[in-house]
Write a protein that holds these residues in place. Structure first.
Motif, PDB file in Angstrom:
ATOM      1  N   GLN A  96       0.490  -1.261  -0.516  1.00  0.00           N
ATOM      2  CA  GLN A  96       0.107   0.099   0.311  1.00  0.00           C
ATOM      3  C   GLN A  96       1.424   1.192  -0.002  1.00  0.00           C
ATOM      4  N   PHE A  97       0.745   2.287  -0.797  1.00  0.00           N
ATOM      5  CA  PHE A  97       0.895   3.071  -1.361  1.00  0.00           C
ATOM      6  C   PHE A  97       0.488   4.705  -1.699  1.00  0.00           C
ATOM      7  N   PRO A  98       0.079   4.972  -0.563  1.00  0.00           N
ATOM      8  CA  PRO A  98      -0.478   6.708  -0.346  1.00  0.00           C
ATOM      9  C   PRO A  98      -0.124   7.737  -0.642  1.00  0.00           C
ATOM     10  N   PRO A  99      -0.381   8.333  -1.003  1.00  0.00           N
ATOM     11  CA  PRO A  99       0.305  10.219  -1.764  1.00  0.00           C
ATOM     12  C   PRO A  99       1.221  10.355  -0.740  1.00  0.00           C
ATOM     13  N   PRO A 100       1.837  10.831  -1.747  1.00  0.00           N
ATOM     14  CA  PRO A 100       3.025  11.048  -0.851  1.00  0.00           C
ATOM     15  C   PRO A 100       2.502  12.936  -0.246  1.00  0.00           C
ATOM     16  N   ARG A 101       3.573  13.196   0.907  1.00  0.00           N
ATOM     17  CA  ARG A 101       3.033  14.821   2.310  1.00  0.00           C
ATOM     18  C   ARG A 101       3.763  15.308   1.242  1.00  0.00           C
ATOM     19  N   VAL A 102       4.201  15.668   0.179  1.00  0.00           N
ATOM     20  CA  VAL A 102       5.024  16.614  -0.086  1.00  0.00           C
ATOM     21  C   VAL A 102       5.036  16.269  -1.919  1.00  0.00           C
ATOM     22  N   GLU A 103       3.844  17.102  -2.591  1.00  0.00           N
ATOM     23  CA  GLU A 103       4.161  16.588  -3.974  1.00  0.00           C
ATOM     24  C   GLU A 103       5.072  17.255  -4.538  1.00  0.00           C
ATOM     25  N   ARG A 104       5.390  16.437  -5.585  1.00  0.00           N
ATOM     26  CA  ARG A 104       6.974  16.804  -6.515  1.00  0.00           C
ATOM     27  C   ARG A 104       6.493  17.983  -6.867  1.00  0.00           C
ATOM     28  N   PRO A 105       7.240  19.043  -7.983  1.00  0.00           N
ATOM     29  CA  PRO A 105       6.928  20.402  -8.665  1.00  0.00           C
ATOM     30  C   PRO A 105       5.758  19.856  -9.987  1.00  0.00           C
TER      31      PRO A 105
ATOM     32  N   ALA B 220      13.470   4.725  14.071  1.00  0.00           N
ATOM     33  CA  ALA B 220      13.781   5.415  12.428  1.00  0.00           C
ATOM     34  C   ALA B 220      13.351   5.235  11.020  1.00  0.00           C
ATOM     35  N   ALA B 221      12.347   4.205  11.419  1.00  0.00           N
ATOM     36  CA  ALA B 221      11.594   3.670  10.153  1.00  0.00           C
ATOM     37  C   ALA B 221      10.983   5.190   9.858  1.00  0.00           C
ATOM     38  N   ASP B 222      10.273   5.720  10.320  1.00  0.00           N
ATOM     39  CA  ASP B 222       9.339   6.562  10.432  1.00  0.00           C
ATOM     40  C   ASP B 222      10.754   7.531   9.965  1.00  0.00           C
ATOM     41  N   THR B 223      11.086   8.598  10.609  1.00  0.00           N
ATOM     42  CA  THR B 223      12.035   9.114  10.111  1.00  0.00           C
ATOM     43  C   THR B 223      13.121   8.855   8.751  1.00  0.00           C
ATOM     44  N   LEU B 224      13.464   8.515   8.220  1.00  0.00           N
ATOM     45  CA  LEU B 224      13.485   7.613   6.969  1.00  0.00           C
ATOM     46  C   LEU B 224      12.503   8.432   5.900  1.00  0.00           C
ATOM     47  N   VAL B 225      10.714   7.669   6.827  1.00  0.00           N
ATOM     48  CA  VAL B 225       9.811   7.335   5.311  1.00  0.00           C
ATOM     49  C   VAL B 225       9.409   9.356   5.257  1.00  0.00           C
ATOM     50  N   VAL B 226       9.462  10.173   6.096  1.00  0.00           N
ATOM     51  CA  VAL B 226       8.962  11.180   5.686  1.00  0.00           C
ATOM     52  C   VAL B 226      10.251  12.259   5.851  1.00  0.00           C
ATOM     53  N   GLY B 227      12.117  11.655   5.254  1.00  0.00           N
ATOM     54  CA  GLY B 227      13.003  12.389   5.018  1.00  0.00           C
ATOM     55  C   GLY B 227      12.570  11.856   3.333  1.00  0.00           C
TER      56      GLY B 227
ATOM     57  N   GLY C 224       9.953  14.107  -2.251  1.00  0.00           N
ATOM     58  CA  GLY C 224       8.979  13.348  -3.459  1.00  0.00           C
ATOM     59  C   GLY C 224       8.956  12.834  -3.136  1.00  0.00           C
ATOM     60  N   TYR C 225       9.608  11.107  -2.290  1.00  0.00           N
ATOM     61  CA  TYR C 225       8.872   9.978  -3.238  1.00  0.00           C
ATOM     62  C   TYR C 225       7.848   9.232  -2.692  1.00  0.00           C
ATOM     63  N   LEU C 226       7.260   8.131  -2.833  1.00  0.00           N
ATOM     64  CA  LEU C 226       5.699   8.081  -2.166  1.00  0.00           C
ATOM     65  C   LEU C 226       7.147   6.501  -1.242  1.00  0.00           C
ATOM     66  N   ALA C 227       7.537   6.951  -0.051  1.00  0.00           N
ATOM     67  CA  ALA C 227       7.778   6.329   1.384  1.00  0.00           C
ATOM     68  C   ALA C 227       6.603   5.298   2.535  1.00  0.00           C
ATOM     69  N   GLU C 228       6.762   3.983   2.028  1.00  0.00           N
ATOM     70  CA  GLU C 228       6.596   3.442   3.349  1.00  0.00           C
ATOM     71  C   GLU C 228       7.400   2.506   3.597  1.00  0.00           C
ATOM     72  N   SER C 229       7.158   1.571   5.104  1.00  0.00           N
ATOM     73  CA  SER C 229       7.514   0.822   5.615  1.00  0.00           C
ATOM     74  C   SER C 229       7.050  -0.596   6.097  1.00  0.00           C
ATOM     75  N   VAL C 230       7.769  -1.383   6.656  1.00  0.00           N
ATOM     76  CA  VAL C 230       7.349  -2.597   7.280  1.00  0.00           C
ATOM     77  C   VAL C 230       8.890  -3.301   8.187  1.00  0.00           C
ATOM     78  N   ALA C 231       8.173  -3.799   9.161  1.00  0.00           N
ATOM     79  CA  ALA C 231       9.182  -4.191   9.903  1.00  0.00           C
ATOM     80  C   ALA C 231       9.714  -5.676   9.957  1.00  0.00           C
TER      81      ALA C 231
ATOM     82  N   LEU D 222       8.652   8.137  -7.381  1.00  0.00           N
ATOM     83  CA  LEU D 222       8.991   6.659  -7.164  1.00  0.00           C
ATOM     84  C   LEU D 222       8.461   6.149  -5.557  1.00  0.00           C
ATOM     85  N   ARG D 223       8.305   4.785  -5.794  1.00  0.00           N
ATOM     86  CA  ARG D 223       7.253   4.080  -4.573  1.00  0.00           C
ATOM     87  C   ARG D 223       9.227   2.841  -4.159  1.00  0.00           C
ATOM     88  N   VAL D 224       9.357   3.595  -2.545  1.00  0.00           N
ATOM     89  CA  VAL D 224      10.291   3.262  -1.977  1.00  0.00           C
ATOM     90  C   VAL D 224       9.313   2.269  -0.785  1.00  0.00           C
TER      91      VAL D 224
END
Length: 261
Positions: free
Chosen positions: A26-35, A54-61, A66-73, A43-45
Protein backbone atom coordinates in the motif's frame (compact mmCIF):
# COMPACT_ATOMS: atom_id res chain seq x y z
CA UNK A 1 19.08 1.71 12.77
CA UNK A 2 20.15 4.22 15.45
CA UNK A 3 19.25 7.89 15.68
CA UNK A 4 22.45 8.90 13.90
CA UNK A 5 21.71 6.64 10.96
CA UNK A 6 20.20 9.45 8.87
CA UNK A 7 20.45 13.21 9.11
CA UNK A 8 16.82 14.08 8.32
CA UNK A 9 14.73 15.89 10.90
CA UNK A 10 12.42 14.05 13.24
CA UNK A 11 8.69 14.51 12.42
CA UNK A 12 7.51 17.71 14.09
CA UNK A 13 3.93 16.62 14.68
CA UNK A 14 1.76 13.55 14.68
CA UNK A 15 0.34 14.67 11.33
CA UNK A 16 3.75 14.14 9.73
CA UNK A 17 4.36 10.75 11.31
CA UNK A 18 3.86 8.07 8.64
CA UNK A 19 1.80 4.96 9.15
CA UNK A 20 3.56 1.66 8.56
CA UNK A 21 2.26 -0.62 5.84
CA UNK A 22 -0.32 -2.97 7.33
CA UNK A 23 -1.32 -4.54 4.03
CA UNK A 24 1.35 -5.53 1.53
CA UNK A 25 2.13 -2.97 -1.11
CA UNK A 26 0.00 0.00 0.00
CA UNK A 27 1.55 3.29 -1.13
CA UNK A 28 -0.69 6.32 -0.37
CA UNK A 29 0.06 9.74 -1.92
CA UNK A 30 3.23 11.43 -0.63
CA UNK A 31 3.10 14.20 1.96
CA UNK A 32 5.05 16.53 -0.32
CA UNK A 33 4.16 16.68 -4.00
CA UNK A 34 6.84 16.93 -6.67
CA UNK A 35 6.85 20.13 -8.78
CA UNK A 36 4.26 20.15 -11.53
CA UNK A 37 7.02 20.23 -14.12
CA UNK A 38 8.44 16.88 -13.03
CA UNK A 39 8.36 14.55 -16.01
CA UNK A 40 8.49 11.23 -14.18
CA UNK A 41 6.08 9.87 -11.56
CA UNK A 42 7.24 9.68 -7.96
CA UNK A 43 9.27 6.60 -7.13
CA UNK A 44 7.71 4.13 -4.71
CA UNK A 45 10.27 3.31 -2.01
CA UNK A 46 9.77 0.45 0.43
CA UNK A 47 11.72 0.88 3.67
CA UNK A 48 12.29 -2.43 5.50
CA UNK A 49 13.26 -1.45 9.04
CA UNK A 50 12.15 -2.96 12.36
CA UNK A 51 12.87 0.11 14.52
CA UNK A 52 9.71 2.21 14.25
CA UNK A 53 11.25 5.59 15.07
CA UNK A 54 14.11 5.19 12.61
CA UNK A 55 11.71 3.97 9.91
CA UNK A 56 9.35 6.91 10.49
CA UNK A 57 12.20 9.42 10.30
CA UNK A 58 13.49 7.94 7.06
CA UNK A 59 10.04 7.75 5.48
CA UNK A 60 9.28 11.40 6.34
CA UNK A 61 12.62 12.50 4.87
CA UNK A 62 11.98 10.58 1.66
CA UNK A 63 8.48 12.01 1.34
CA UNK A 64 9.82 15.52 1.75
CA UNK A 65 12.01 14.84 -1.27
CA UNK A 66 9.02 13.73 -3.34
CA UNK A 67 9.20 9.96 -2.97
CA UNK A 68 6.24 7.69 -2.27
CA UNK A 69 7.69 6.01 0.80
CA UNK A 70 6.24 3.42 3.17
CA UNK A 71 7.79 1.00 5.65
CA UNK A 72 7.38 -2.55 6.89
CA UNK A 73 8.99 -4.01 10.00
CA UNK A 74 9.56 -7.68 9.10
CA UNK A 75 11.07 -9.80 6.37
CA UNK A 76 7.76 -11.60 5.83
CA UNK A 77 5.96 -8.32 5.07
CA UNK A 78 8.82 -7.26 2.82
CA UNK A 79 8.46 -10.45 0.77
CA UNK A 80 4.78 -9.63 0.32
CA UNK A 81 5.08 -5.88 -0.37
CA UNK A 82 8.19 -5.66 -2.57
CA UNK A 83 6.39 -6.27 -5.88
CA UNK A 84 4.68 -2.87 -5.67
CA UNK A 85 7.88 -0.93 -4.98
CA UNK A 86 10.29 0.71 -7.43
CA UNK A 87 13.18 0.69 -4.94
CA UNK A 88 13.80 -1.17 -1.67
CA UNK A 89 15.90 -0.03 1.31
CA UNK A 90 16.51 -3.23 3.25
CA UNK A 91 17.87 -3.44 6.78
CA UNK A 92 19.62 -6.81 7.16
CA UNK A 93 18.84 -7.11 10.88
CA UNK A 94 15.17 -8.09 11.04
CA UNK A 95 13.21 -9.83 13.82
CA UNK A 96 11.87 -12.78 11.82
CA UNK A 97 14.15 -13.49 8.84
CA UNK A 98 17.78 -12.76 8.12
CA UNK A 99 18.04 -9.84 5.72
CA UNK A 100 20.27 -11.78 3.33
CA UNK A 101 17.56 -14.43 3.06
CA UNK A 102 14.97 -11.74 2.34
CA UNK A 103 17.26 -10.22 -0.28
CA UNK A 104 17.66 -13.57 -2.03
CA UNK A 105 13.90 -14.14 -1.90
CA UNK A 106 13.18 -10.77 -3.53
CA UNK A 107 15.85 -11.30 -6.14
CA UNK A 108 14.55 -14.78 -6.95
CA UNK A 109 11.27 -13.45 -8.30
CA UNK A 110 12.14 -9.99 -9.60
CA UNK A 111 14.73 -7.34 -10.39
CA UNK A 112 13.56 -4.47 -8.19
CA UNK A 113 16.55 -2.24 -7.29
CA UNK A 114 17.60 -2.89 -3.69
CA UNK A 115 20.02 -1.14 -1.34
CA UNK A 116 21.11 -2.98 1.80
CA UNK A 117 21.13 -0.52 4.72
CA UNK A 118 22.74 -2.10 7.77
CA UNK A 119 25.11 -1.83 10.71
CA UNK A 120 27.04 -4.84 9.39
CA UNK A 121 30.13 -3.06 8.11
CA UNK A 122 32.87 -5.66 7.57
CA UNK A 123 34.22 -6.49 4.13
CA UNK A 124 32.73 -9.98 4.38
CA UNK A 125 29.31 -8.53 5.22
CA UNK A 126 29.47 -6.26 2.18
CA UNK A 127 30.47 -9.15 -0.07
CA UNK A 128 27.66 -11.36 1.25
CA UNK A 129 25.12 -8.57 0.80
CA UNK A 130 26.12 -7.92 -2.80
CA UNK A 131 26.25 -11.64 -3.56
CA UNK A 132 22.74 -12.01 -2.14
CA UNK A 133 21.49 -9.58 -4.78
CA UNK A 134 21.80 -6.07 -3.33
CA UNK A 135 22.56 -3.39 -5.93
CA UNK A 136 24.36 -1.26 -3.34
CA UNK A 137 25.41 -1.50 0.30
CA UNK A 138 25.25 1.36 2.81
CA UNK A 139 26.61 1.06 6.35
CA UNK A 140 25.00 2.82 9.32
CA UNK A 141 25.39 5.53 10.43
CA UNK A 142 25.15 7.33 7.10
CA UNK A 143 24.20 10.76 5.78
CA UNK A 144 20.79 11.26 4.24
CA UNK A 145 22.27 13.10 1.25
CA UNK A 146 24.54 10.13 0.58
CA UNK A 147 21.54 7.82 0.68
CA UNK A 148 19.68 9.99 -1.85
CA UNK A 149 22.73 10.01 -4.12
CA UNK A 150 23.05 6.24 -3.94
CA UNK A 151 19.33 5.81 -4.66
CA UNK A 152 19.64 8.00 -7.75
CA UNK A 153 22.73 6.09 -8.92
CA UNK A 154 21.05 2.71 -8.46
CA UNK A 155 17.97 3.87 -10.37
CA UNK A 156 20.10 5.19 -13.24
CA UNK A 157 21.67 1.75 -13.57
CA UNK A 158 18.34 -0.02 -13.19
CA UNK A 159 16.28 1.86 -15.78
CA UNK A 160 17.84 0.21 -18.85
CA UNK A 161 17.27 -3.26 -17.41
CA UNK A 162 14.93 -5.62 -19.17
CA UNK A 163 12.11 -7.26 -17.29
CA UNK A 164 13.15 -10.68 -15.97
CA UNK A 165 12.04 -13.59 -18.10
CA UNK A 166 8.80 -15.23 -17.09
CA UNK A 167 9.82 -18.58 -18.57
CA UNK A 168 12.42 -20.74 -16.81
CA UNK A 169 14.06 -23.61 -18.69
CA UNK A 170 16.01 -26.23 -16.77
CA UNK A 171 16.99 -29.12 -19.01
CA UNK A 172 13.75 -30.71 -20.26
CA UNK A 173 11.76 -28.77 -17.64
CA UNK A 174 9.97 -25.59 -18.78
CA UNK A 175 8.13 -23.38 -16.28
CA UNK A 176 6.01 -20.47 -17.55
CA UNK A 177 5.18 -18.04 -14.73
CA UNK A 178 2.77 -16.10 -16.95
CA UNK A 179 0.50 -19.02 -17.83
CA UNK A 180 1.49 -21.08 -14.75
CA UNK A 181 2.17 -24.05 -17.01
CA UNK A 182 4.86 -26.68 -16.56
CA UNK A 183 6.16 -28.86 -19.39
CA UNK A 184 8.52 -31.80 -18.97
CA UNK A 185 10.04 -32.91 -22.28
CA UNK A 186 7.09 -31.22 -23.96
CA UNK A 187 4.52 -33.03 -21.84
CA UNK A 188 2.20 -30.94 -19.60
CA UNK A 189 2.55 -31.57 -15.87
CA UNK A 190 -0.60 -30.80 -13.87
CA UNK A 191 0.30 -29.11 -10.58
CA UNK A 192 -1.70 -27.56 -7.78
CA UNK A 193 -1.22 -23.85 -7.03
CA UNK A 194 1.16 -24.50 -4.13
CA UNK A 195 3.08 -27.17 -6.03
CA UNK A 196 3.65 -24.70 -8.87
CA UNK A 197 4.72 -21.92 -6.49
CA UNK A 198 7.13 -24.28 -4.74
CA UNK A 199 8.67 -25.53 -7.99
CA UNK A 200 8.91 -22.02 -9.45
CA UNK A 201 10.70 -20.70 -6.37
CA UNK A 202 13.26 -23.53 -6.49
CA UNK A 203 13.75 -23.09 -10.24
CA UNK A 204 14.22 -19.33 -9.83
CA UNK A 205 17.47 -20.04 -7.95
CA UNK A 206 18.97 -23.10 -9.67
CA UNK A 207 21.71 -24.63 -7.56
CA UNK A 208 20.85 -22.56 -4.48
CA UNK A 209 19.48 -24.17 -1.33
CA UNK A 210 16.14 -22.63 -0.30
CA UNK A 211 15.51 -22.88 3.42
CA UNK A 212 12.31 -24.30 4.85
CA UNK A 213 11.53 -20.95 6.47
CA UNK A 214 11.86 -19.13 3.16
CA UNK A 215 9.61 -21.70 1.49
CA UNK A 216 6.99 -21.28 4.21
CA UNK A 217 7.21 -17.49 3.92
CA UNK A 218 7.02 -17.18 0.15
CA UNK A 219 4.81 -20.13 -0.77
CA UNK A 220 2.51 -20.31 2.24
CA UNK A 221 2.81 -16.68 3.54
CA UNK A 222 3.60 -18.17 6.94
CA UNK A 223 6.71 -17.28 8.93
CA UNK A 224 5.99 -18.35 12.48
CA UNK A 225 3.99 -21.57 12.59
CA UNK A 226 5.42 -25.06 12.21
CA UNK A 227 3.09 -26.75 9.76
CA UNK A 228 4.31 -30.31 10.27
CA UNK A 229 5.17 -32.06 7.05
CA UNK A 230 3.44 -29.59 4.72
CA UNK A 231 6.57 -28.91 2.69
CA UNK A 232 7.65 -32.56 2.62
CA UNK A 233 4.21 -33.62 1.40
CA UNK A 234 4.29 -31.15 -1.48
CA UNK A 235 7.88 -32.06 -2.36
CA UNK A 236 6.95 -35.73 -2.45
CA UNK A 237 3.96 -34.98 -4.69
CA UNK A 238 6.12 -32.88 -7.02
CA UNK A 239 8.72 -35.62 -7.31
CA UNK A 240 6.01 -38.08 -8.23
CA UNK A 241 4.50 -35.82 -10.90
CA UNK A 242 7.94 -35.04 -12.37
CA UNK A 243 8.75 -38.73 -12.44
CA UNK A 244 12.01 -38.69 -10.46
CA UNK A 245 13.08 -37.80 -6.94
CA UNK A 246 16.24 -36.16 -8.30
CA UNK A 247 14.32 -33.10 -9.50
CA UNK A 248 14.14 -31.82 -5.92
CA UNK A 249 17.15 -32.48 -3.72
CA UNK A 250 16.83 -32.48 0.07
CA UNK A 251 19.65 -30.73 1.92
CA UNK A 252 19.30 -32.19 5.39
CA UNK A 253 18.77 -29.66 8.14
CA UNK A 254 18.57 -26.71 5.69
CA UNK A 255 16.00 -27.03 2.92
CA UNK A 256 15.77 -27.99 -0.74
CA UNK A 257 17.29 -27.18 -4.12
CA UNK A 258 16.39 -27.92 -7.72
CA UNK A 259 18.24 -30.90 -9.20
CA UNK A 260 18.44 -32.62 -12.54
CA UNK A 261 18.04 -36.40 -12.64
Amino acid sequence: MNRQAVDVLEPRSEQLRPQRVSQAGQFPPPRVERPAAAAEPALRVLVVENEARAADTLVVGLRRHGYLAESVATGALALQAHTNADLILLDLDLPDLDGLEVCRGIRAVGDTPLIAVTARGSELDRVLGLQAGADDYLVKPYGFRELLARMEAVMRRARPRQQPTRVITHGPLRIDAGTREVLLAGRPVELTRKEFDLLHLLASQPGAVISRRQLMTQVWDDTWSHRGRTIDTHVSSLRGKLGASGWIVTVRGVGFRLGRP
